[in-house]
Scaffold this active site. Structure first.
Site, short mmCIF file in Angstrom:
data_model
loop_
_atom_site.label_atom_id
_atom_site.label_comp_id
_atom_site.label_asym_id
_atom_site.label_seq_id
_atom_site.Cartn_x
_atom_site.Cartn_y
_atom_site.Cartn_z
N SER A 142 66.53 49.28 28.09
CA SER A 142 66.27 48.59 29.35
C SER A 142 64.86 48.02 29.33
O SER A 142 63.98 48.52 28.62
CB SER A 142 66.40 49.57 30.52
OG SER A 142 65.89 49.04 31.71
N TYR A 155 65.16 57.42 35.36
CA TYR A 155 65.92 56.44 34.59
C TYR A 155 65.01 55.76 33.57
O TYR A 155 65.35 55.65 32.38
CB TYR A 155 66.53 55.40 35.53
CG TYR A 155 67.18 54.23 34.85
CD1 TYR A 155 68.52 54.28 34.47
CD2 TYR A 155 66.47 53.06 34.59
CE1 TYR A 155 69.13 53.20 33.84
CE2 TYR A 155 67.06 51.98 33.96
CZ TYR A 155 68.39 52.05 33.59
OH TYR A 155 68.97 50.98 32.96
#
Length: 267
Positions: A142, A155
């Site tokens: 990400s 996350y």
């Protein structure tokens, strides 16, 4: 990357929707055998209808369960003769919330799926990757692995861990002739993207909203290339450079952005 006539294959976790589904459809169109695995049975059924039973293997898979993963990989191996050209570890979950406000159980679920699930999958896939010339272990990280992202701190931490793991494996796996790389996607048009982030996305630049089909095309390019990090969109590479050279500047910019978002949410 291979020169024989064997049908090439890809194993995809989180294949029922979003980036995984778009990748499954693209590789099926390219003539590959697609292994599509997810917890979403309905999504897998509709994907199977699109791809066709003869072009893929479809199964329910909990990436955090080692026995479950071993069974899925064994079934896939039986269908491919023990080979695997591309392992795409794509499954992941969100987990928005400030670090001290997110429940411990939710935080641990994010860690289990996004990091431990990746480790389990790579270990399960490695024997097949080693048996396949030119194989690639590709993990979906990400853009939050470039700089820690407030509001999704756990996350973001798992994605940093994934990036570090891939960087190390890209060296370790050379002794097997296996490549390792990751994707660093920005704002991708999937259900995981929060409404505030979606609303703030500009029409152009590194934080534009990227369709899932564009990610699938990068997965295709990754198999045929040799980059370590694949930025989606490519302008995120410039952001990564800034993070390395001016982390305090990025910190202050992100602090101001978070203050704006909190103010907006309070209205």
């Amino acid at each position: 990357m291979t020169s024989n006539t064997r049908r090439q294959s890809i194993f995809i976790t989180g294949a029922a929707s979003g980036m995984g589904r778009a990748t499954a459809l693209l590789f099926a169109q390219k003539g590959w055998l697609v292994g599509a695995y997810d917890l979403d049975n309905a999504g897998l059924a509709s994907l199977k209808a699109e791809i066709g039973e003869g072009n893929g293997l479809f199964g329910r898979l909990d990436v955090t369960d080692r026995a479950d993963f071993s069974a899925a990989m064994a079934g896939f191996s039986a269908a491919t003769g023990g080979t695997l050209d591309l392992m795409f570890s794509n499954a992941g979950i969100g987990g928005a919330g400030l670090f001290d406000e997110q429940s411990w159980e939710d935080a641990m679920q994010v860690v289990s799926v996004n990091f431990l699930g990746v480790m389990i999958g790579i270990r399960a896939a490695l024997p097949l990757l080693r048996a396949t010339t030119g194989s690639l272990c590709l993990v979906n990280s990400s853009s939050s692995a470039i700089f820690g992202t407030a509001g999704i701190s756990v996350y973001s931490a798992t994605k940093h861990a994934v990036r570090g793991l891939v960087e190390a494996l890209s060296i370790e796996f050379k002794r097997y002739g296996v490549r390792a790389s990751d994707l660093l996607p920005g704002l991708i048009d999937t259900p995981l993207l929060s409404d505030p982030m979606r609303a703030m996305a500009p029409e152009e630049g590194m934080w534009r909203l990227v369709p899932v089909g564009e990610v699938a095309q990068v997965v295709w390019s990754a198999y045929h290339g040799d980059k370590l990090h694949w930025y989606i969109p490519e302008q995120l590479r410039d952001f990564h450079r800034q993070v390395v050279t001016e982390p305090e500047v990025v910190r202050e910019e992100r602090t101001a952005l978070m203050a704006t978002m909190v103010t907006t949410d309070d209205i």
